[in-house]
Design an enzyme around this catalytic site. Sequence first.
Site: not given
Length: 432
Positions: A196, A208, A219, A278, A280, A282
């Site tokens: 990811k 968020k 992230d 949020d 996202e 996956r």
Amino acid sequence: MQVILSTQAASEVWGQNAILSFQNDQAVIHIKSLSDCLAVQKVARKLRAQNIKDVELIGDNWDLENCWAFYQGFYSAKQDYALEFPVLDDEPQAELLARIQCGDFVRDIINLPAEVITPVELAKRAAEFIEEQAEEYGDKSAVSFSIISGDELKEKNYQGIWNVGRGSANPPAMLQLDFNPTGNPDEPVLACLVGKGITFDSGGYSIKPSDGMSTMRTDMGGAALLTGTLGLAIARGLKKRVKLYLCCAENLVSSNAFKLGDIITYSNGVTAEILNTDAEGRLVLADGLLEADKQHPQFIIDCATLTGAAKVAVGNDYHCVLSMDDKLVDALFKAAEIEQEPFWRLPFAELHRSQISTAFADIANTGTVPVGAGASTATAFLSYFVKNYQQNWLHIDCSATYRKTASDLWAVGATGIGVQTLANLLLTQSNS
């Protein structure tokens, strides 16, 4: 400052069971056993917290693991320090340098601002790093790659990456990299690694709060971790074919951004309703897993800073592992024990696949039961994109990737935890 490693107890003047004392311009680390690497790492963190920036490790007790432990504790994101190691034998010296090289790549790229590490830039830097590793430890020609970006993702039916990334001016991207040291184009694939790479996550329309968003340049930790993993495996002599897929995007709010209620149709025909923008990670990983599955590898590993639920379960101290393949999980934990890195298993069972049902699509991108296990239902979502999800697939929810606050072992910032374990797993599986 010179630092000595000793198995003798400190004088009582330094306190009961003290692990650190000073004599003149030297610091002495007191440990009961030379295998107590965590104590060494704690002392290194104490010294950095005292703003000591220039250190030389001296004496006869410094081996590979203690040198590495000290480095882990002494590292800080600003890198405003100098650390001189003792001369080790050739093999441990090479291993120490490889760990530093690969670990620093992971930590540096996670710590850098999202303004610098855009989706395309992440893909480029990852490919360049693997090329450099291949050139240093073998043959650069063993690496081939392509970067698919922008509208080309939509044209090639990578719907998850494209939809998540279409709200940003920085185009989404997918790195498809093939490390094939055999030179045989028909060589079977040992492993596919799927990371990811969300280079910034605002949460999209499910935005968020500011405090939760402040570290969301990190992230892309799963993508960084797997790049460092492949790099270290190459340095350790990997001779089998491995493919790396990084699913990179920025999740922002704009008139072009994807919205709640949207339905994404993936290349395998699975439809996914967006109940939370949020969730996202996956969505982008699904594209990578579909591509990985087509390669018929011996096994698949995906890594992602995927859920807050995993972090609630284990804090910042462990990576979470979810899989139905007990044999592969056991192999991972054996590797983690050897490398002294913390992993913890969370549940993933058939029941979790029924907990993401929705009236409007095959699945939803969040759990749809009143009290759901967030990390498990996220894994359930991913399982719809691996044909034989019960075997030869590990999902790792990377809770230990980044620390927002310092601990007695780690500075604020990225940790690099997991690189050694996953590199070890690649090598042990390649020999099995």
